[in-house]
Design a protein around this motif. Structure first.
Motif, PDB file in Angstrom:
ATOM      1  N   MET A   1      14.519  -5.197 -11.524  1.00  0.00           N
ATOM      2  CA  MET A   1      13.641  -4.066 -11.281  1.00  0.00           C
ATOM      3  C   MET A   1      13.273  -3.961  -9.802  1.00  0.00           C
ATOM      4  O   MET A   1      13.058  -2.884  -9.303  1.00  0.00           O
ATOM      5  CB  MET A   1      12.400  -4.215 -12.162  1.00  0.00           C
ATOM      6  CG  MET A   1      11.567  -2.982 -12.215  1.00  0.00           C
ATOM      7  SD  MET A   1      12.510  -1.663 -12.975  1.00  0.00           S
ATOM      8  CE  MET A   1      11.266  -0.453 -13.156  1.00  0.00           C
ATOM      9  N   GLU A   2      13.202  -5.115  -9.112  1.00  0.00           N
ATOM     10  CA  GLU A   2      12.857  -5.080  -7.700  1.00  0.00           C
ATOM     11  C   GLU A   2      13.938  -4.393  -6.879  1.00  0.00           C
ATOM     12  O   GLU A   2      13.636  -3.673  -5.929  1.00  0.00           O
ATOM     13  CB  GLU A   2      12.629  -6.497  -7.179  1.00  0.00           C
ATOM     14  CG  GLU A   2      11.403  -7.164  -7.756  1.00  0.00           C
ATOM     15  CD  GLU A   2      11.290  -8.599  -7.288  1.00  0.00           C
ATOM     16  OE1 GLU A   2      12.038  -8.994  -6.382  1.00  0.00           O
ATOM     17  OE2 GLU A   2      10.454  -9.316  -7.842  1.00  0.00           O
ATOM     18  N   ASP A   3      15.195  -4.624  -7.232  1.00  0.00           N
ATOM     19  CA  ASP A   3      16.299  -3.993  -6.520  1.00  0.00           C
ATOM     20  C   ASP A   3      16.269  -2.479  -6.697  1.00  0.00           C
ATOM     21  O   ASP A   3      16.593  -1.730  -5.773  1.00  0.00           O
ATOM     22  CB  ASP A   3      17.635  -4.543  -6.999  1.00  0.00           C
ATOM     23  CG  ASP A   3      17.849  -5.981  -6.591  1.00  0.00           C
ATOM     24  OD1 ASP A   3      17.184  -6.424  -5.644  1.00  0.00           O
ATOM     25  OD2 ASP A   3      18.687  -6.652  -7.228  1.00  0.00           O
ATOM     26  N   ASN A   4      15.881  -2.046  -7.884  1.00  0.00           N
ATOM     27  CA  ASN A   4      15.796  -0.618  -8.169  1.00  0.00           C
ATOM     28  C   ASN A   4      14.733   0.032  -7.285  1.00  0.00           C
ATOM     29  O   ASN A   4      14.953   1.099  -6.702  1.00  0.00           O
ATOM     30  CB  ASN A   4      15.480  -0.399  -9.645  1.00  0.00           C
ATOM     31  CG  ASN A   4      15.618   1.048 -10.050  1.00  0.00           C
ATOM     32  OD1 ASN A   4      16.196   1.842  -9.326  1.00  0.00           O
ATOM     33  ND2 ASN A   4      15.083   1.374 -11.211  1.00  0.00           N
ATOM     34  N   GLY A   5      13.585  -0.584  -7.171  1.00  0.00           N
ATOM     35  CA  GLY A   5      12.515  -0.054  -6.334  1.00  0.00           C
ATOM     36  C   GLY A   5      12.898  -0.033  -4.863  1.00  0.00           C
ATOM     37  O   GLY A   5      12.593   0.917  -4.137  1.00  0.00           O
ATOM     38  N   LEU A   6      13.577  -1.097  -4.407  1.00  0.00           N
ATOM     39  CA  LEU A   6      14.030  -1.152  -3.026  1.00  0.00           C
ATOM     40  C   LEU A   6      15.068  -0.072  -2.750  1.00  0.00           C
ATOM     41  O   LEU A   6      15.053   0.571  -1.696  1.00  0.00           O
ATOM     42  CB  LEU A   6      14.610  -2.531  -2.712  1.00  0.00           C
ATOM     43  CG  LEU A   6      15.062  -2.765  -1.281  1.00  0.00           C
ATOM     44  CD1 LEU A   6      13.900  -2.633  -0.316  1.00  0.00           C
ATOM     45  CD2 LEU A   6      15.727  -4.127  -1.156  1.00  0.00           C
ATOM     46  N   GLY A   7      15.964   0.153  -3.697  1.00  0.00           N
ATOM     47  CA  GLY A   7      16.965   1.207  -3.544  1.00  0.00           C
ATOM     48  C   GLY A   7      16.336   2.580  -3.463  1.00  0.00           C
ATOM     49  O   GLY A   7      16.760   3.426  -2.665  1.00  0.00           O
ATOM     50  N   ILE A   8      15.322   2.819  -4.296  1.00  0.00           N
ATOM     51  CA  ILE A   8      14.619   4.102  -4.256  1.00  0.00           C
ATOM     52  C   ILE A   8      13.900   4.277  -2.919  1.00  0.00           C
ATOM     53  O   ILE A   8      13.926   5.359  -2.322  1.00  0.00           O
ATOM     54  CB  ILE A   8      13.646   4.219  -5.436  1.00  0.00           C
ATOM     55  CG1 ILE A   8      14.426   4.361  -6.742  1.00  0.00           C
ATOM     56  CG2 ILE A   8      12.689   5.382  -5.254  1.00  0.00           C
ATOM     57  CD1 ILE A   8      13.579   4.290  -7.992  1.00  0.00           C
ATOM     58  N   ILE A  10      14.676   2.860   0.047  1.00  0.00           N
ATOM     59  CA  ILE A  10      15.672   3.089   1.091  1.00  0.00           C
ATOM     60  C   ILE A  10      16.233   4.499   1.003  1.00  0.00           C
ATOM     61  O   ILE A  10      16.428   5.172   2.021  1.00  0.00           O
ATOM     62  CB  ILE A  10      16.783   2.028   1.015  1.00  0.00           C
ATOM     63  CG1 ILE A  10      16.227   0.667   1.400  1.00  0.00           C
ATOM     64  CG2 ILE A  10      17.968   2.392   1.899  1.00  0.00           C
ATOM     65  CD1 ILE A  10      17.187  -0.483   1.198  1.00  0.00           C
ATOM     66  N   SER A  11      16.488   4.983  -0.200  1.00  0.00           N
ATOM     67  CA  SER A  11      16.980   6.353  -0.376  1.00  0.00           C
ATOM     68  C   SER A  11      15.961   7.384   0.093  1.00  0.00           C
ATOM     69  O   SER A  11      16.318   8.375   0.735  1.00  0.00           O
ATOM     70  CB  SER A  11      17.338   6.607  -1.837  1.00  0.00           C
ATOM     71  OG  SER A  11      18.400   5.790  -2.232  1.00  0.00           O
ATOM     72  N   ALA A  12      14.690   7.163  -0.217  1.00  0.00           N
ATOM     73  CA  ALA A  12      13.644   8.098   0.204  1.00  0.00           C
ATOM     74  C   ALA A  12      13.506   8.118   1.721  1.00  0.00           C
ATOM     75  O   ALA A  12      13.370   9.197   2.329  1.00  0.00           O
ATOM     76  CB  ALA A  12      12.320   7.720  -0.450  1.00  0.00           C
ATOM     77  N   ILE A  13      13.559   6.949   2.346  1.00  0.00           N
ATOM     78  CA  ILE A  13      13.471   6.892   3.804  1.00  0.00           C
ATOM     79  C   ILE A  13      14.676   7.569   4.441  1.00  0.00           C
ATOM     80  O   ILE A  13      14.529   8.356   5.397  1.00  0.00           O
ATOM     81  CB  ILE A  13      13.337   5.426   4.276  1.00  0.00           C
ATOM     82  CG1 ILE A  13      11.973   4.869   3.879  1.00  0.00           C
ATOM     83  CG2 ILE A  13      13.534   5.316   5.783  1.00  0.00           C
ATOM     84  CD1 ILE A  13      11.826   3.381   4.102  1.00  0.00           C
TER      85      ILE A  13
END
Length: 78
Positions: A1-8, A10-13
């Motif tokens: 779940m942490e990787d998913n949040g980090l991916g979101i 990075i995508s938002a930035i």
């Protein structure tokens, strides 16, 4: 779940930087110079300078990394 949040995150930035740069380079030249929106953007000269400096820094780091890997593998095999 942490990787998913980090991916979101990075995508938002990345999306916000892309949107800012696109508006700055493509749309802002057609807006009047005295419009209030211009105070939120850097001068247009930086629209070229920032990506060029970023590219030079990236290529320099890449060349340095490849050089270190080549030297390290050369001395490990001898």
């Amino acid at each position: 779940m942490e990787d998913n949040g980090l991916g979101i995150l990075i995508s938002a930035i990345s999306l916000s930087i892309f949107s800012y740069y696109t508006f700055w380079v493509i749309i802002l030249p057609f807006v009047d110079e005295d419009h209030f929106i211009h105070k939120y953007f850097l001068p247009r000269e930086f629209a070229i300078l920032i990506p060029v400096l970023g590219g030079v820094a990236l290529l320099s780091f890449l060349c340095l990394f490849i050089g270190v890997v080549i030297l390290k593998s050369k001395y490990e095999t001898s």
